[in-house]
Design a protein around this motif. Structure first.
Motif, PDB file in Angstrom:
ATOM      1  N   PRO A 158      24.775  58.903 131.553  1.00  0.00           N
ATOM      2  CA  PRO A 158      25.002  60.358 131.553  1.00  0.00           C
ATOM      3  C   PRO A 158      25.092  60.987 130.181  1.00  0.00           C
ATOM      4  N   VAL A 159      25.386  60.210 129.137  1.00  0.00           N
ATOM      5  CA  VAL A 159      25.482  60.778 127.794  1.00  0.00           C
ATOM      6  C   VAL A 159      24.154  61.372 127.342  1.00  0.00           C
ATOM      7  N   ILE A 160      23.043  60.924 127.932  1.00  0.00           N
ATOM      8  CA  ILE A 160      21.730  61.463 127.562  1.00  0.00           C
ATOM      9  C   ILE A 160      21.676  62.964 127.843  1.00  0.00           C
ATOM     10  N   ALA A 161      22.284  63.406 128.931  1.00  0.00           N
ATOM     11  CA  ALA A 161      22.314  64.837 129.245  1.00  0.00           C
ATOM     12  C   ALA A 161      23.062  65.608 128.167  1.00  0.00           C
ATOM     13  N   ASP A 162      24.136  65.016 127.656  1.00  0.00           N
ATOM     14  CA  ASP A 162      24.900  65.653 126.580  1.00  0.00           C
ATOM     15  C   ASP A 162      24.065  65.745 125.306  1.00  0.00           C
ATOM     16  N   VAL A 163      23.323  64.683 125.004  1.00  0.00           N
ATOM     17  CA  VAL A 163      22.463  64.684 123.812  1.00  0.00           C
ATOM     18  C   VAL A 163      21.417  65.787 123.922  1.00  0.00           C
ATOM     19  N   LEU A 164      20.766  65.881 125.061  1.00  0.00           N
ATOM     20  CA  LEU A 164      19.743  66.908 125.253  1.00  0.00           C
ATOM     21  C   LEU A 164      20.333  68.313 125.130  1.00  0.00           C
ATOM     22  N   LYS A 174      23.752  69.539 111.448  1.00  0.00           N
ATOM     23  CA  LYS A 174      24.768  69.963 112.417  1.00  0.00           C
ATOM     24  C   LYS A 174      25.087  68.841 113.405  1.00  0.00           C
ATOM     25  N   LEU A 175      24.059  68.163 113.888  1.00  0.00           N
ATOM     26  CA  LEU A 175      24.274  67.100 114.866  1.00  0.00           C
ATOM     27  C   LEU A 175      25.049  65.931 114.249  1.00  0.00           C
ATOM     28  N   ARG A 176      24.739  65.608 113.000  1.00  0.00           N
ATOM     29  CA  ARG A 176      25.472  64.536 112.319  1.00  0.00           C
ATOM     30  C   ARG A 176      26.934  64.925 112.097  1.00  0.00           C
ATOM     31  N   ARG A 177      27.141  66.185 111.736  1.00  0.00           N
ATOM     32  CA  ARG A 177      28.510  66.660 111.490  1.00  0.00           C
ATOM     33  C   ARG A 177      29.340  66.637 112.773  1.00  0.00           C
ATOM     34  N   ASP A 178      28.724  67.089 113.873  1.00  0.00           N
ATOM     35  CA  ASP A 178      29.462  67.184 115.132  1.00  0.00           C
ATOM     36  C   ASP A 178      29.574  65.842 115.852  1.00  0.00           C
ATOM     37  N   GLY A 226      14.309  66.701 119.385  1.00  0.00           N
ATOM     38  CA  GLY A 226      14.153  68.143 119.371  1.00  0.00           C
ATOM     39  C   GLY A 226      12.968  68.486 118.494  1.00  0.00           C
ATOM     40  N   LEU A 227      12.195  69.486 118.885  1.00  0.00           N
ATOM     41  CA  LEU A 227      11.046  69.943 118.102  1.00  0.00           C
ATOM     42  C   LEU A 227      11.342  71.316 117.521  1.00  0.00           C
ATOM     43  N   TYR A 228      10.933  71.510 116.258  1.00  0.00           N
ATOM     44  CA  TYR A 228      11.304  72.711 115.504  1.00  0.00           C
ATOM     45  C   TYR A 228      10.073  73.308 114.825  1.00  0.00           C
ATOM     46  N   PRO A 229      10.120  74.604 114.517  1.00  0.00           N
ATOM     47  CA  PRO A 229       8.935  75.267 113.953  1.00  0.00           C
ATOM     48  C   PRO A 229       8.659  74.918 112.494  1.00  0.00           C
ATOM     49  N   ASP A 230       9.664  74.381 111.774  1.00  0.00           N
ATOM     50  CA  ASP A 230       9.473  74.098 110.356  1.00  0.00           C
ATOM     51  C   ASP A 230      10.457  73.010 109.927  1.00  0.00           C
ATOM     52  N   PRO A 231      10.216  72.372 108.764  1.00  0.00           N
ATOM     53  CA  PRO A 231      11.084  71.282 108.325  1.00  0.00           C
ATOM     54  C   PRO A 231      12.513  71.724 108.025  1.00  0.00           C
ATOM     55  N   HIS A 232      12.685  72.956 107.535  1.00  0.00           N
ATOM     56  CA  HIS A 232      14.033  73.438 107.226  1.00  0.00           C
ATOM     57  C   HIS A 232      14.883  73.491 108.491  1.00  0.00           C
ATOM     58  N   SER A 233      14.309  74.015 109.578  1.00  0.00           N
ATOM     59  CA  SER A 233      15.050  74.089 110.842  1.00  0.00           C
ATOM     60  C   SER A 233      15.438  72.698 111.331  1.00  0.00           C
ATOM     61  N   ALA A 286      19.252  71.010 122.260  1.00  0.00           N
ATOM     62  CA  ALA A 286      18.708  72.301 122.680  1.00  0.00           C
ATOM     63  C   ALA A 286      19.503  73.469 122.111  1.00  0.00           C
ATOM     64  N   ALA A 287      20.795  73.240 121.832  1.00  0.00           N
ATOM     65  CA  ALA A 287      21.648  74.315 121.333  1.00  0.00           C
ATOM     66  C   ALA A 287      21.501  74.548 119.834  1.00  0.00           C
ATOM     67  N   THR A 288      20.792  73.662 119.127  1.00  0.00           N
ATOM     68  CA  THR A 288      20.623  73.856 117.687  1.00  0.00           C
ATOM     69  C   THR A 288      19.646  75.000 117.421  1.00  0.00           C
ATOM     70  N   GLU A 289      19.870  75.693 116.333  1.00  0.00           N
ATOM     71  CA  GLU A 289      19.059  76.867 116.008  1.00  0.00           C
ATOM     72  C   GLU A 289      17.602  76.478 115.764  1.00  0.00           C
ATOM     73  N   GLY A 290      16.711  77.197 116.405  1.00  0.00           N
ATOM     74  CA  GLY A 290      15.283  76.986 116.202  1.00  0.00           C
ATOM     75  C   GLY A 290      14.658  75.935 117.089  1.00  0.00           C
ATOM     76  N   CYS A 291      15.452  75.260 117.924  1.00  0.00           N
ATOM     77  CA  CYS A 291      14.883  74.199 118.762  1.00  0.00           C
ATOM     78  C   CYS A 291      13.924  74.784 119.799  1.00  0.00           C
ATOM     79  N   ALA A 292      12.671  74.325 119.769  1.00  0.00           N
ATOM     80  CA  ALA A 292      11.654  74.814 120.697  1.00  0.00           C
ATOM     81  C   ALA A 292      11.589  73.963 121.963  1.00  0.00           C
ATOM     82  N   LEU A 293      12.010  72.701 121.853  1.00  0.00           N
ATOM     83  CA  LEU A 293      11.952  71.799 122.999  1.00  0.00           C
ATOM     84  C   LEU A 293      12.876  70.622 122.748  1.00  0.00           C
TER      85      LEU A 293
END
Length: 271
Positions: free
Chosen positions: A212-218, A255-259, A241-248, A222-229
């Motif tokens: 079930p932790v996979i649902a939490d990961v997803l 953020k994910l590492r911090r949290d 997660g897929l993002y529009p640019d390397p900065h995103s 998805a909640a990170t800024e700029g995530c397209a998928l």
């Protein structure tokens, strides 16, 4: 000889049937990351040394796919596996290691690659190619893609190993729709991202039931800024997660590492 063993990512994974012998039929769009393991081979007796930050728990005996690959080549060599990818993670770590060993031994000895690499696992043929491709059948039908836009991504693994057979056992339906017979021509990253959102990973739901932790990961990706998928790769538990640019992507990884400091989080490029 040293060969990279890049992480394999299933952007899509459709389970389209099951053969009489129990093997599942797949239709998957596969790409490779710019991060991964490394395999070095030297002339000598047959032995395997596993080093690197993810070496703990990796067997160095005949059950390791790297040694099985060397045996399939009929070559004895001193092999060093520099392990950076988590094991049993849905990103082809063992399969990519085996494929890298085959390529390295072929370069070292001048021998041709064996025909039956599928005997090492369903992901080994596409990992042997190590470039964007469509994978069908039980892994033996590989169609390289001439053009695929670069994708910026973050790979996330919660540190939970999942069993691929257990995931397939939980599948409710095994005759799902394949991808279109003719794939679109993706001229931009935006076009590719929009199309990917219409596709799926049929193993995601059974994997969540198993871990079930996979649902939490997803959800967190998805909640990170700029995530397209946000989607799971392979049979999990690694998600991306897929993002529009390397900065995103870099910001999302931070953020994910911090949290979640106990998660394995890596920004990367997929091509």
């Amino acid at each position: 000889m040293t060969e990279p063993a890049p992480a394999k990512v299933n952007l899509t994974l459709h389970v389209t049937g099951r053969r009489a012998d129990g093997y599942h039929l797949l239709d998957s769009l596969v790409v490779f990351a710019d991060i991964g393991d490394r395999v070095t081979v030297r002339p000598g007796g047959a032995c395997l040394r596993v080093v690197g930050p993810m070496a703990a728990g990796i067997p160095d005996g005949p059950e390791n796919l790297v040694l099985r690959a060397a045996a399939l080549m009929g070559t004895e060599a001193e092999i060093t596996l520099d392990k950076h990818l988590p094991a049993a993670a849905g990103i082809g770590g063992g399969s990519s290691d085996a494929a890298a060993c085959l390529r390295a031994l072929a370069r070292l000895t001048g021998a041709r690659l064996p025909d039956d690499v599928l005997s090492l696992g369903a992901d080994v043929p596409v990992c042997l190619l190590a470039r964007a491709a469509r994978m069908r059948g039980i892994g033996e039908e590989i169609t390289p893609l001439a053009r695929l836009p670069l994708l910026h991504a973050v790979l996330v693994n919660p540190g939970v190993a999942v069993s691929t057979p257990a995931i397939f056992k939980r599948l409710v339906r095994r005759d799902n729709l394949a991808m279109p017979e003719r794939l679109p021509g993706w001229h931009t990253t935006e076009n590719l991202l929009l199309w990917l959102a219409t596709q799926r990973n049929d193993l995601e739901e059974p994997a969540i039931a198993e871990a079930p932790v996979i649902a939490d990961v997803l959800e967190k990706i998805a909640a990170t800024e700029g995530c397209a998928l946000a989607r799971m790769s392979g049979s999990g538990a690694t998600c991306f997660g897929l993002y529009p640019d390397p900065h995103s992507a870099q910001q999302a990884a931070h953020k994910l590492r911090r949290d979640h400091p106990d998660w394995w989080v890596m920004p990367t490029r997929l091509s």
